[in-house]
Scaffold this motif. Structure first.
Motif, PDB file in Angstrom:
ATOM      1  N   GLN A   1      18.429 -50.018  -7.068  1.00  0.00           N
ATOM      2  CA  GLN A   1      19.824 -50.418  -7.241  1.00  0.00           C
ATOM      3  C   GLN A   1      20.224 -51.410  -6.137  1.00  0.00           C
ATOM      4  O   GLN A   1      19.940 -51.206  -4.979  1.00  0.00           O
ATOM      5  CB  GLN A   1      20.741 -49.184  -7.157  1.00  0.00           C
ATOM      6  CG  GLN A   1      20.406 -48.095  -8.183  1.00  0.00           C
ATOM      7  CD  GLN A   1      20.498 -48.597  -9.617  1.00  0.00           C
ATOM      8  OE1 GLN A   1      21.446 -49.296  -9.961  1.00  0.00           O
ATOM      9  NE2 GLN A   1      19.524 -48.246 -10.438  1.00  0.00           N
ATOM     10  N   GLY A   2      20.931 -52.472  -6.551  1.00  0.00           N
ATOM     11  CA  GLY A   2      21.467 -53.420  -5.578  1.00  0.00           C
ATOM     12  C   GLY A   2      20.436 -53.981  -4.631  1.00  0.00           C
ATOM     13  O   GLY A   2      20.668 -54.107  -3.438  1.00  0.00           O
ATOM     14  N   TRP A   3      19.275 -54.378  -5.169  1.00  0.00           N
ATOM     15  CA  TRP A   3      18.152 -54.763  -4.322  1.00  0.00           C
ATOM     16  C   TRP A   3      18.143 -56.253  -3.967  1.00  0.00           C
ATOM     17  O   TRP A   3      17.322 -56.696  -3.180  1.00  0.00           O
ATOM     18  CB  TRP A   3      16.830 -54.386  -4.992  1.00  0.00           C
ATOM     19  CG  TRP A   3      16.584 -55.090  -6.292  1.00  0.00           C
ATOM     20  CD1 TRP A   3      17.022 -54.701  -7.527  1.00  0.00           C
ATOM     21  CD2 TRP A   3      15.868 -56.309  -6.499  1.00  0.00           C
ATOM     22  NE1 TRP A   3      16.628 -55.609  -8.480  1.00  0.00           N
ATOM     23  CE2 TRP A   3      15.911 -56.604  -7.876  1.00  0.00           C
ATOM     24  CE3 TRP A   3      15.193 -57.189  -5.643  1.00  0.00           C
ATOM     25  CZ2 TRP A   3      15.318 -57.730  -8.436  1.00  0.00           C
ATOM     26  CZ3 TRP A   3      14.598 -58.315  -6.198  1.00  0.00           C
ATOM     27  CH2 TRP A   3      14.663 -58.575  -7.579  1.00  0.00           C
ATOM     28  N   ALA A   4      19.073 -57.019  -4.553  1.00  0.00           N
ATOM     29  CA  ALA A   4      19.037 -58.465  -4.315  1.00  0.00           C
ATOM     30  C   ALA A   4      20.442 -59.024  -4.136  1.00  0.00           C
ATOM     31  O   ALA A   4      21.416 -58.445  -4.613  1.00  0.00           O
ATOM     32  CB  ALA A   4      18.338 -59.167  -5.477  1.00  0.00           C
ATOM     33  N   THR A   5      20.537 -60.148  -3.449  1.00  0.00           N
ATOM     34  CA  THR A   5      21.791 -60.892  -3.344  1.00  0.00           C
ATOM     35  C   THR A   5      21.589 -62.262  -3.970  1.00  0.00           C
ATOM     36  O   THR A   5      20.459 -62.746  -4.072  1.00  0.00           O
ATOM     37  CB  THR A   5      22.238 -61.079  -1.882  1.00  0.00           C
ATOM     38  OG1 THR A   5      21.191 -61.771  -1.183  1.00  0.00           O
ATOM     39  CG2 THR A   5      22.501 -59.750  -1.207  1.00  0.00           C
ATOM     40  N   TYR A   6      22.698 -62.878  -4.395  1.00  0.00           N
ATOM     41  CA  TYR A   6      22.646 -64.196  -5.026  1.00  0.00           C
ATOM     42  C   TYR A   6      23.365 -65.205  -4.158  1.00  0.00           C
ATOM     43  O   TYR A   6      24.393 -64.885  -3.561  1.00  0.00           O
ATOM     44  CB  TYR A   6      23.308 -64.150  -6.411  1.00  0.00           C
ATOM     45  CG  TYR A   6      22.500 -63.412  -7.455  1.00  0.00           C
ATOM     46  CD1 TYR A   6      21.722 -64.106  -8.383  1.00  0.00           C
ATOM     47  CD2 TYR A   6      22.507 -62.017  -7.510  1.00  0.00           C
ATOM     48  CE1 TYR A   6      20.982 -63.433  -9.344  1.00  0.00           C
ATOM     49  CE2 TYR A   6      21.769 -61.340  -8.466  1.00  0.00           C
ATOM     50  CZ  TYR A   6      21.006 -62.052  -9.381  1.00  0.00           C
ATOM     51  OH  TYR A   6      20.276 -61.376 -10.323  1.00  0.00           O
ATOM     52  N   GLY A   7      22.841 -66.405  -4.105  1.00  0.00           N
ATOM     53  CA  GLY A   7      23.495 -67.459  -3.350  1.00  0.00           C
ATOM     54  C   GLY A   7      22.787 -68.783  -3.552  1.00  0.00           C
ATOM     55  O   GLY A   7      21.685 -68.830  -4.100  1.00  0.00           O
ATOM     56  N   THR A   8      23.442 -69.858  -3.117  1.00  0.00           N
ATOM     57  CA  THR A   8      22.878 -71.200  -3.276  1.00  0.00           C
ATOM     58  C   THR A   8      21.986 -71.535  -2.088  1.00  0.00           C
ATOM     59  O   THR A   8      22.373 -71.319  -0.938  1.00  0.00           O
ATOM     60  CB  THR A   8      24.016 -72.233  -3.393  1.00  0.00           C
ATOM     61  OG1 THR A   8      24.797 -71.889  -4.542  1.00  0.00           O
ATOM     62  CG2 THR A   8      23.468 -73.628  -3.576  1.00  0.00           C
ATOM     63  N   VAL A   9      20.803 -72.030  -2.366  1.00  0.00           N
ATOM     64  CA  VAL A   9      19.834 -72.324  -1.309  1.00  0.00           C
ATOM     65  C   VAL A   9      18.916 -73.465  -1.768  1.00  0.00           C
ATOM     66  O   VAL A   9      18.662 -73.625  -2.965  1.00  0.00           O
ATOM     67  CB  VAL A   9      19.004 -71.045  -0.970  1.00  0.00           C
ATOM     68  CG1 VAL A   9      18.171 -70.593  -2.149  1.00  0.00           C
ATOM     69  CG2 VAL A   9      18.109 -71.264   0.244  1.00  0.00           C
ATOM     70  N   LYS A  10      18.468 -74.262  -0.825  1.00  0.00           N
ATOM     71  CA  LYS A  10      17.416 -75.251  -1.122  1.00  0.00           C
ATOM     72  C   LYS A  10      16.080 -74.501  -1.109  1.00  0.00           C
ATOM     73  O   LYS A  10      15.826 -73.703  -0.214  1.00  0.00           O
ATOM     74  CB  LYS A  10      17.420 -76.369  -0.084  1.00  0.00           C
ATOM     75  CG  LYS A  10      18.626 -77.299  -0.207  1.00  0.00           C
ATOM     76  CD  LYS A  10      18.596 -78.379   0.864  1.00  0.00           C
ATOM     77  CE  LYS A  10      19.687 -79.416   0.633  1.00  0.00           C
ATOM     78  NZ  LYS A  10      21.056 -78.872   0.574  1.00  0.00           N
ATOM     79  N   MET A  11      15.221 -74.776  -2.087  1.00  0.00           N
ATOM     80  CA  MET A  11      14.007 -73.959  -2.239  1.00  0.00           C
ATOM     81  C   MET A  11      13.105 -73.922  -1.005  1.00  0.00           C
ATOM     82  O   MET A  11      12.599 -72.856  -0.661  1.00  0.00           O
ATOM     83  CB  MET A  11      13.239 -74.386  -3.489  1.00  0.00           C
ATOM     84  CG  MET A  11      13.889 -73.883  -4.766  1.00  0.00           C
ATOM     85  SD  MET A  11      12.945 -74.293  -6.253  1.00  0.00           S
ATOM     86  CE  MET A  11      13.333 -76.035  -6.427  1.00  0.00           C
ATOM     87  N   PRO A  12      12.896 -75.036  -0.269  1.00  0.00           N
ATOM     88  CA  PRO A  12      12.052 -74.918   0.927  1.00  0.00           C
ATOM     89  C   PRO A  12      12.649 -73.993   1.991  1.00  0.00           C
ATOM     90  O   PRO A  12      11.933 -73.536   2.885  1.00  0.00           O
ATOM     91  CB  PRO A  12      11.958 -76.359   1.444  1.00  0.00           C
ATOM     92  CG  PRO A  12      12.245 -77.207   0.256  1.00  0.00           C
ATOM     93  CD  PRO A  12      13.248 -76.443  -0.548  1.00  0.00           C
ATOM     94  N   ASP A  13      13.972 -73.721   1.894  1.00  0.00           N
ATOM     95  CA  ASP A  13      14.636 -72.830   2.850  1.00  0.00           C
ATOM     96  C   ASP A  13      14.690 -71.388   2.357  1.00  0.00           C
ATOM     97  O   ASP A  13      15.258 -70.525   3.029  1.00  0.00           O
ATOM     98  CB  ASP A  13      16.077 -73.316   3.115  1.00  0.00           C
ATOM     99  CG  ASP A  13      16.105 -74.718   3.700  1.00  0.00           C
ATOM    100  OD1 ASP A  13      15.127 -75.078   4.392  1.00  0.00           O
ATOM    101  OD2 ASP A  13      17.075 -75.452   3.445  1.00  0.00           O
TER     102      ASP A  13
END
Length: 470
Positions: A61-73
């Motif tokens: 449950q609740g194992w991930a967060t979402y957000g904007t990121v550049k893939m190499p970062d």
């Protein structure tokens, strides 16, 4: 243990900081990985801002967060499922004994090979898919592709951690080799044939994530049963991420079917030529793609009769998916009736485990087809999508090179060669599908050959700008 430490250079939940030698070795490998990602990862999208999920815990449950990121970062790291107290070996000749926290010397080379083979598939699929961003049908699909890519990158990290932590110098050398091989490379190809197949259109991507990633699920489930506990814990968490890859395949193919049916209703015909002229993928062509990618993935399970799979099971290295659903966990007296070109053969169950897993896999693959066929039926068309026989187009095992139709019937070799282009995509079929692959990057818009998804990602609208291109 469930939480992931993101304050370290390599995010992890294995207390990496307590083992300085291992930490230094992995920090030495890290720039090589980033260099590989920039050279062999998604082409021309390294500066894009992508709405991605990042694992923060190994709880279900609740194992991930979402957000904007550049893939190499993206913060790739090492996450193992929590250790199960007093876990014992669940199958094979050592059943009931405590699981191993270190590699037993006698199984060292076999376990290393299993880990390397699994690890090799992860960067391979990123390489196969690296150019697809240029023909994305929508920003929603582009984001899903990149989510798969970064997670395959993290699955590579998972296997590299095991190689570094438990296999010494041999493991470190194998970790370097995982970045030296490349999908389709004439001199240093990937280990398994399917991972050298080009994926140059999105219909192939959806088939790959439906069929080949489903094979990945079965392999990970088998390794999650392993008596080598660090491998088991690694694969248990990887399965959480793998589910999204299959979701992309199943919903992608479902959206292709939906759009094709809409076009067939609009033009009042199921004639493939007219459907193509209207800019959709006709159902017979879709069937050919299903035949190709399903048969390619069937080979990944290995030969029907295998002494390797027997030894791996007996020694506790690799079990059956969901081992606890079976009654007999030792299999020393069980047999299996198997169809071969020479007739039905009764073989020891231990030697037939690849075939048992392949049959289970095909039943799992049927679930999506039933759903798509219900769509076709409700639309009032008589066409039915089917899975090819497990004997069709095989390159290993008893049926390798046999002239078998998708229905599983043995035919004359000349007849087989003459009709193969009716069963798998021909060059004109591929050229037609490629002609549809036009890049669509306006938020909420879809390419004309695919229907929109039912919902967006993480409760966001379908029209959200999931990838910000610069």
């Amino acid at each position: 243990m469930s939480g992931v430490n993101y304050s370290e250079k390599i995010p992890n939940n294995v207390n990496l900081v307590s083992d300085r030698t291992l930490q230094r070795a992995l920090e030495h490998w890290q720039p090589h990985f980033i260099e590989w990602w920039k050279g062999m990862g998604p082409s021309d999208f390294q500066s894009a801002d992508v709405y991605l999920r990042t694992a923060t815990s190994v709880d279900a449950q609740g194992w991930a967060t979402y957000g904007t990121v550049k893939m190499p970062d993206y913060r790739w790291g090492i996450f193992l499922a929590d250790q199960q107290a007093e876990r014992t070996i669940g199958f094979g000749d050592q059943m009931g004994q405590p699981v191993w926290q270190q590699v037993p010397g006698e199984y060292r080379s076999t376990l290393r090979r299993l880990i390397v083979t699994q690890g090799d598939t992860e960067p391979a699929s990123v390489e196969q898919q690296r150019l697809l961003g240029h023909t994305c049908p929508s920003l929603y699909d582009l984001r899903n592709l990149f989510q798969i890519n970064v997670e395959e990158g993290r699955h590579l990290w998972a296997m590299v951690y095991l190689l570094h932590a438990y296999f010494g110098r041999d493991g470190r050398e194998e970790a370097e080799e995982l970045l030296a091989r490349h999908s389709g490379d004439a001199d240093k190809p990937r280990i398994l044939t399917t991972f050298n197949e080009p994926i140059s259109d999105w219909l192939s991507l959806f088939c790959f994530t439906y069929f080949t990633d489903r094979d990945g699920k079965y392999q990970l489930k088998s390794l999650a049963e392993s008596a080598f506990d660090p491998l088991s814990r690694t694969c248990r968490f990887m399965l959480t991420e793998e589910a999204h890859h299959m979701f992309v395949g199943e919903t992608g193919l479902g959206r292709v079917v939906k759009r094709t049916l809409e076009v067939m209703k609009e033009i009042g015909s199921d004639d493939p030529a007219r459907v193509r002229a209207a800019g959709a993928i006709d159902l017979p062509t879709l069937q050919k793609y299903l035949n190709f990618w399903c048969s390619s993935s069937l080979d990944l399970f290995g030969s029907e009769i295998s002494s390797n799979s027997a030894a791996n099971f007996a020694n506790g290295l690799k079990g059956r998916p969901d081992e606890n659903q079976y009654e007999d966990h030792v299999l020393r007296s069980s047999t299996f009736k198997m169809a071969t070109p020479a007739g039905t053969e009764e073989v020891p169950m231990l030697n037939a485990l690849n075939e048992v897993m392949r049959e289970s896999y095909l039943k799992d693959c049927e679930i999506g087809l039933k759903r798509w066929n219900r769509q076709i039926e409700r639309a009032g068309f008589p066409f039915r999508l089917t899975l090819p026989s497990s004997r069709f187009r095989r390159t290993i095992g008893a049926w390798a090179g046999q002239p078998v139709t998708p229905e599983g019937k043995m035919v004359d070799k000349d007849f087989h060669e003459k009709h193969l282009g009716e069963w798998i995509p021909s060059d004109p079929d591929r050229a037609f599908v490629h002609s549809l692959m036009q890049k669509v990057v306006e938020p909420g818009k879809m390419a004309a050959w695919i229907a929109p998804p039912d919902r967006g990602i993480n409760n966001l609208p379908v029209a959200y700008e999931y990838v910000k291109l610069h």
